[in-house]
Design a protein around this motif. Structure first.
Motif, mmCIF file in Angstrom:
data_model
loop_
_atom_site.group_PDB
_atom_site.id
_atom_site.type_symbol
_atom_site.label_atom_id
_atom_site.label_comp_id
_atom_site.label_asym_id
_atom_site.label_seq_id
_atom_site.Cartn_x
_atom_site.Cartn_y
_atom_site.Cartn_z
ATOM 1 N N ASP A 89 0.856 -1.191 0.000
ATOM 2 C CA ASP A 89 0.000 0.000 0.000
ATOM 3 C C ASP A 89 0.888 1.236 0.000
ATOM 4 N N PRO A 90 0.993 1.956 -1.121
ATOM 5 C CA PRO A 90 1.869 3.135 -1.171
ATOM 6 C C PRO A 90 1.343 4.326 -0.377
ATOM 7 N N ASP A 91 0.198 4.163 0.277
ATOM 8 C CA ASP A 91 -0.351 5.230 1.120
ATOM 9 C C ASP A 91 -0.126 4.986 2.608
ATOM 10 N N ASP A 92 0.407 3.812 2.970
ATOM 11 C CA ASP A 92 0.493 3.489 4.390
ATOM 12 C C ASP A 92 1.545 4.350 5.082
ATOM 13 N N LEU A 93 1.417 4.463 6.408
ATOM 14 C CA LEU A 93 2.332 5.236 7.238
ATOM 15 C C LEU A 93 3.010 4.264 8.197
ATOM 16 N N ALA A 94 4.270 3.990 7.952
ATOM 17 C CA ALA A 94 4.979 2.967 8.718
ATOM 18 C C ALA A 94 5.097 3.361 10.180
ATOM 19 N N ALA A 95 4.683 2.464 11.065
ATOM 20 C CA ALA A 95 4.794 2.703 12.507
ATOM 21 C C ALA A 95 6.259 2.883 12.882
ATOM 22 N N GLY A 96 6.515 3.852 13.760
ATOM 23 C CA GLY A 96 7.873 4.106 14.206
ATOM 24 C C GLY A 96 8.608 5.128 13.371
ATOM 25 N N VAL A 97 8.201 5.288 12.119
ATOM 26 C CA VAL A 97 8.813 6.293 11.253
ATOM 27 C C VAL A 97 8.073 7.620 11.401
ATOM 28 N N TRP A 98 6.747 7.547 11.452
ATOM 29 C CA TRP A 98 5.891 8.722 11.562
ATOM 30 C C TRP A 98 5.516 8.970 13.024
ATOM 31 N N PRO A 99 5.127 10.195 13.374
ATOM 32 C CA PRO A 99 4.592 10.425 14.719
ATOM 33 C C PRO A 99 3.401 9.503 14.977
ATOM 34 N N ALA A 100 3.227 9.093 16.216
ATOM 35 C CA ALA A 100 2.127 8.181 16.543
ATOM 36 C C ALA A 100 0.770 8.785 16.205
ATOM 37 N N LEU A 135 27.070 8.121 39.091
ATOM 38 C CA LEU A 135 25.879 8.690 38.490
ATOM 39 C C LEU A 135 26.078 8.672 36.976
ATOM 40 N N LEU A 136 25.054 8.284 36.233
ATOM 41 C CA LEU A 136 25.163 8.171 34.780
ATOM 42 C C LEU A 136 24.372 9.285 34.107
ATOM 43 N N SER A 137 24.896 9.788 33.031
ATOM 44 C CA SER A 137 24.158 10.774 32.263
ATOM 45 C C SER A 137 24.255 10.464 30.779
ATOM 46 N N PHE A 138 23.238 10.901 30.045
ATOM 47 C CA PHE A 138 23.113 10.600 28.622
ATOM 48 C C PHE A 138 22.582 11.821 27.890
ATOM 49 N N GLU A 139 22.853 11.890 26.587
ATOM 50 C CA GLU A 139 22.510 13.080 25.816
ATOM 51 C C GLU A 139 21.786 12.739 24.505
ATOM 52 N N PRO A 140 20.588 12.200 24.560
ATOM 53 C CA PRO A 140 19.850 11.935 23.325
ATOM 54 C C PRO A 140 19.294 13.226 22.729
ATOM 55 N N GLY A 141 19.248 13.281 21.426
ATOM 56 C CA GLY A 141 18.633 14.408 20.741
ATOM 57 C C GLY A 141 17.709 13.902 19.654
ATOM 58 N N ARG A 142 18.311 13.270 18.652
ATOM 59 C CA ARG A 142 17.552 12.698 17.539
ATOM 60 C C ARG A 142 16.469 11.740 18.019
ATOM 61 N N ALA A 143 16.789 10.916 19.036
ATOM 62 C CA ALA A 143 15.831 9.922 19.519
ATOM 63 C C ALA A 143 14.602 10.565 20.144
ATOM 64 N N ILE A 144 14.708 11.823 20.535
ATOM 65 C CA ILE A 144 13.583 12.531 21.123
ATOM 66 C C ILE A 144 12.779 13.273 20.065
ATOM 67 N N ILE A 145 13.456 13.949 19.164
ATOM 68 C CA ILE A 145 12.747 14.888 18.293
ATOM 69 C C ILE A 145 12.704 14.476 16.827
ATOM 70 N N GLY A 146 13.518 13.498 16.433
ATOM 71 C CA GLY A 146 13.597 13.144 15.016
ATOM 72 C C GLY A 146 12.285 12.721 14.395
ATOM 73 N N ASN A 147 11.639 11.727 14.975
ATOM 74 C CA ASN A 147 10.403 11.201 14.396
ATOM 75 C C ASN A 147 9.189 12.081 14.661
ATOM 76 N N ALA A 148 9.369 13.136 15.435
ATOM 77 C CA ALA A 148 8.262 14.065 15.678
ATOM 78 C C ALA A 148 8.106 15.066 14.546
ATOM 79 N N GLY A 149 9.103 15.154 13.669
ATOM 80 C CA GLY A 149 9.066 16.142 12.605
ATOM 81 C C GLY A 149 8.629 15.557 11.274
#
Length: 478
Positions: A18-29, A310-324
C-alpha cells in the motif's frame, strides 16, 4: 513504468503493498489519514497547515516530542535505579533547539545540552536553569566560556588542554568554581557514517584515553575547576548496545585509575541512539537500550571493584527526530529510463536548503502523498529539490503512486532532527517556518523567512521593497 522491482532500487527497499500506508515508528504516533485520505498530524489536517503557512513547512508534533522525552527519561532512570545509581538525561540541543522545545524538555524533567554560545542563549531565553545546562564544543571561545561561567552553567565539558587553561584563567579572575567533565575518545568506531562517528582517534573531538589522566591531574591542581567525571560520545544513529558496551569498558579502566587521585562522581556516555527513517530501520526499543547500557556499566564497575557512578546521557535525535514531518508541494515530474530500469523524479519546492542530510551523509528518508490517498501502482521514485545541484536529493529511493502529480502535497517524515539546524539559504531560498501541533491546535514556534529577510542583510540594497518580492511563506508568516 510499473511496480515490479527494478535493479535501480536498493535491496532494503521493498515494493509496498500500500503506497499510502504510514509505517509505525517512522511517523509520529498521531499521524493518520482522515476520511478523505489526507494526512493528519497532531490532530491538524496538513491541508489546513499549508493553507495557513505555505510550503515547504516543518511540522513538529509536540505530543510526540514530549512522549519520547519522557520515555527516555523513565527508561534510564528505571535502569539506573535497578542497579543502585541514578541517571540524568540531557536533551542534545544541536538536534533542534528553540525556546519552545527547550521549555518542553524542562517540563518533561530533562536537562539541556548546548554546544555554542548561540545555543546557550536560546536555552537561557527559554528560562532553562543554567545549573541544568551542559556546555559542549571543541573550540569554545573565551567569550563563550566567560558567558557560561557568568550565568552559572552546571557543567562545562572540556575538550582540550588549551580549554583547561582558558577556563582556569576565567575562574581565577572571577573568583568562581566551575564544574567540568573531560571528553575522551574511547577508540570505539560506531557503526555509522564516518562523519557521525565521534570516538575514534582521528577526529576533532575529545582527547585520547592515553592523555586523559594527565589532563585530569591538571584540572585537579586548579582551585577554580571541579572535576566531576568523564564524557564519551561514540557517534550518532546507532541502533544497538554493543558499541556502548565496548566504549564503557574502555572508559571505566580510566575511571578506576582516576579514582586513586580523587572522586569521579559521574560518567556521561553521550547519546547517538538511532531512529527509524525508513521501514527497513530497526532501532532497539528504548527500555532495552537503557537496560543494556546501564547493565554494561554496572558489570564493568563490579569487575573492577568500584562503585557505580551517576550516569548521564545526551539523546537528541531519539527525542525529536520522528516528531518532525516536512511538507512540500510537487512541482515537476520526469521519468528517466535507463538500461537497468526506470525511475521517476519528483521535484519539490524545497530541498537541500531545508534538509542537507542526504547530501552530507547519504541519509535515507521516506515519503508519502499527504493531500490525498491514491490507488495508483507504486513506482520507484526519487524526490529532489529545486536547487542548482545534482546532489539536491530529499528522498533517494522510494515507491510512490504512479498518479502523483504537480500540486500534490508530499510529506517526508523523521525530519525533526538535524534538518532545521543544518538549513541554509542556498540559492537565496528562505528557510521555512516551523509549526508545532498538538491536540488539534497549531502554532508557529520559528518564523519562516522571506526573500525580503535575505535581502535585508545585503548592504548594497538600501530599502528592499518587501511587497514587490515574492515571499516563500504566507501573508500570515511575514
Amino acid at each position: 513504468m510499473h511496480s515490479a522491482p527494478t535493479a535501480l532500487a536498493p535491496d532494503w527497499l521493498a515494493v509496498p503493498d500500500d503506497p499510502d500506508d504510514l509505517a509505525a515508528g517512522v511517523w509520529p504516533a498521531s499521524a493518520h489519514r482522515d476520511a478523505d485520505g489526507a494526512l493528519v498530524i497532531g490532530g491538524v489536517p496538513v491541508g489546513d497547515l499549508v493553507r495557513s503557512h505555505g510550503t515547504p513547512l516543518l511540522v513538529l508534533d509536540e505530543g510526540e516530542v514530549r512522549r519520547r522525552a519522557a520515555a527516555l527519561r523513565d527508561a534510564f532512570e528505571t535502569a539506573a535505579t535497578a542497579h543502585g545509581t541514578s541517571a540524568r538525561i540531557y536533551y542534545a540541543g544541536k538536534a533542534f533547539l528553540s525556546t519552545a522545545v527547550a521549555r518542553w524538555m524542562v517540563e518533561e524533567g530533562l536537562n539541556v545540552d548546548v554546544c555554542t554560545g548561540g545555543e546557550l542563549q536560546v536555552a537561557l531565553a527559554a528560562s532553562v536553569d543554567p545549573a541544568h545546562i551542559g556546555f559542549h564544543g571543541n573550540n569554545k571561545s573565551a567569550a563563550e566560556l566567560e558567558s557560561a561561567v557568568e550565568v552559572g552553567v552546571g557543567t562545562i565539558i572540556i575538550d582540550s588542554s588549551i580549554e583547561i587553561e582558558r577556563l582556569a584563567a576565567i575562574t581565577a579572575r572571577t573568583g568562581t568554581v566551575q564544574r567540568v567533565m573531560l571528553r575522551v575518545n574511547s577508540g570505539v568506531h560506531a557503526e555509522t557514517h564516518d562523519f557521525l562517528a565521534t570516538a575514534h582517534e582521528d577526529q576533532k573531538f575529545g582527547t585520547p584515553l592515553a592523555d586523559a589522566a594527565a589532563m585530569v591531574a591538571r584540572i585537579r591542581e586548579l582551585s577554580g575547576l571541579e572535576f566531576v567525571g568523564l564524557h564519551c560520545h561514540i557517534g550518532s544513529q546507532i541502533f544497538g548496545v554493543a558499541g556502548f558496551r565496548e566504549s564503557a569498558s574502555r572508559v571505566l579502566d580510566l575511571h578506576a585509575e582516576l579514582l586513586e587521585g580523587g572522586p569521579v562522581p559521574q560518567l556521561n556516555l553521550g547519546g547517538g541512539f538511532g531512529i527509524a527513517y525508513t521501514r527497513a530501520d530497526d532501532p532497539a526499543p528504548v527500555a532495552e537500550l537503557a537496560e543494556g547500557i546501564v547493565a554494561a556499566v554496572a558489570e564493568g564497575c563490579a569487575a573492577r571493584g568500584i562503585d557505580l557512578p551517576l550516569l548521564s546521557f545526551e539523546p537528541g535525535r531519539a527525542i525529536i527526530g520522528n516528531a518532525g514531518v516536512t511538507l512540500y508541494e510537487i512541482g515537476t515530474i520526469k521519468d528517466v529510463v535507463l538500461e537497468n530500469g526506470s525511475r521517476r523524479y519528483l521535484s519539490v519546492d524545497g530541498g537541500m536548503s531545508d534538509n542537507a542530510r542526504p547530501a552530507l551523509y547519504g541519509a535515507q528518508f521516506s515519503a508519502r502523498l499527504a493531500s490525498r490517498e491514491s490507488d495508483g501502482e507504486p513506482v520507484l521514485s526519487r524526490v529532489v529539490g529545486k536547487h542548482c545541484e545534482s546532489g539536491d536529493i530529499v528522498v533517494d529511493h522510494e515507491y510512490l503512486p504512479a498518479d502523483a502529480a504537480p500540486g500534490d502535497l508530499l510529506a517526508v517524515p523523521a525530519t525533526g532532527a538535524y534538518c532545521a539546524p543544518l538549513s541554509s539559504n542556498y540559492n537565496h531560498v528562505p528557510r521555512p517556518p516551523i509549526v508545532a501541533v498538538r491536540d488539534g491546535a497549531a502554532r508557529v514556534i520559528v518564523r519562516g523567512e522571506t526573500v525580503a529577510d535575505l535581502l535585508s542583510r545585503d548592504v548594497g540594497i538600501t530599502e528592499p521593497d518587501s511587497d514587490a518580492l515574492h515571499p516563500q511563506t504566507s501573508e500570515g508568516e511575514r
